[in-house]
Design an enzyme around this catalytic site. Structure first.
Site, PDB file in Angstrom:
ATOM      1  N   CYS A  25      17.099 -12.784 -40.192  1.00 23.71           N
ATOM      2  CA  CYS A  25      16.079 -13.803 -40.252  1.00 23.71           C
ATOM      3  C   CYS A  25      14.677 -13.544 -39.975  1.00 23.71           C
ATOM      4  O   CYS A  25      14.267 -13.811 -38.865  1.00 23.71           O
ATOM      5  CB  CYS A  25      16.555 -15.109 -39.508  1.00 23.71           C
ATOM      6  SG  CYS A  25      15.948 -16.383 -39.743  1.00 23.71           S
ATOM      7  N   ILE A  26      13.852 -12.924 -40.592  1.00 26.62           N
ATOM      8  CA  ILE A  26      12.520 -12.798 -40.456  1.00 26.62           C
ATOM      9  C   ILE A  26      12.179 -11.973 -39.393  1.00 26.62           C
ATOM     10  O   ILE A  26      11.538 -10.713 -39.531  1.00 26.62           O
ATOM     11  CB  ILE A  26      11.679 -13.932 -40.376  1.00 26.62           C
ATOM     12  CG1 ILE A  26      11.959 -15.018 -41.763  1.00 26.62           C
ATOM     13  CG2 ILE A  26      10.264 -13.901 -40.070  1.00 26.62           C
ATOM     14  CD1 ILE A  26      10.980 -14.700 -42.575  1.00 26.62           C
TER      15      ILE A  26
END
Lengths: 78, 152
Positions: A25-26
């Site tokens: 996630c990022i």
């Protein structure tokens, strides 16, 4: 080099037998694992993690913007 | 040279330390500013000129043309769990974008209704805090207003 980092992170999470799911996630890897006691936080930081947050069998490894790349490299190793 | 980083949303700028996620509040991925967005449907804009190097519905990274700096915009906290529902991106990964260009339409009020914080961390990835200057973190801002400057 990126593959080495993925391998080091995988080992510090207790090896591939300990992984239920890894999702990028990022900035972080959200990892669900079998046995939380097998997670080596110091080794994760040595492998390049900026931070580690663990709650039982859910471990978040903060690796920065290359999280997507590292997650796919780890998937290749599973 | 330095890069001016624009607010992606209209709202209230606040210190990153107020974000309810240690990744941001402890600056694990870099320093920056948080913006508590106004309610209602809105379009988040690009903070800098560059390339959309990472694009999720709820978060994106723009890397500057010389590759030296990357700015992360995260729309709300833990919003990955919303699995893209309520977020409509207008660009694709790898696309060139201009600072101020519309990137994602979303609704901070709906995010709050789903039980998540709608606060938006804007982070200069993997630089030291000393790289930041002209920081605005205690004032109302409009989307496209300068939030901080980062050395490059």
């Amino acid at each position: 080099m990126a593959e080495d980092k993925a391998a080091a992170i995988l080992a510090a999470l207790g090896g591939k037998g300990n992984i239920v799911e890894i999702e990028p996630c990022i900035t972080r890897l959200r990892c669900e694992i079998e046995d939380g006691s097998k997670v080596d936080e110091a080794a994760l930081k040595t492998a390049g993690a900026h931070g580690v947050m663990q709650q039982g069998t859910v471990v978040q490894v903060v690796v920065g913007p290359e999280a997507d790349t590292i997650a796919s490299d780890i998937e290749d190793l599973l | 040279m330095s890069i001016r980083v624009l607010s992606p949303v209209s709202g209230l700028a606040a210190p990153l330390s107020e974000v309810p996620d240690p990744v941001f509040s402890q600056e694990m991925v870099g320093p920056g500013v948080a913006v508590k967005p106004n309610g209602g449907s809105a379009c988040a804009v690009a903070p800098v000129d560059g390339t959309m190097s990472t694009l999720h519905p709820h978060a994106f990274v723009v890397t500057t043309d010389d590759g030296s700096r990357a700015v992360l915009v995260h729309l709300g906290i833990d919003t990955v769990k919303m699995e893209g529902a309520g977020f409509a991106p207008h660009v694709v990964k790898g696309e060139r974008v201009r600072a101020g260009q519309k990137i994602v339409t979303w609704n901070p009020s709906e995010v709050e209704q789903q039980g998540y914080s709608s606060v938006c961390p804007v982070v200069a990835l993997e630089v030291g805090r000393q790289a930041l200057s002209d920081v605005t973190d205690d004032a109302g801002v409009s989307a496209g207003d300068p939030l901080f400057t980062v050395d490059s």
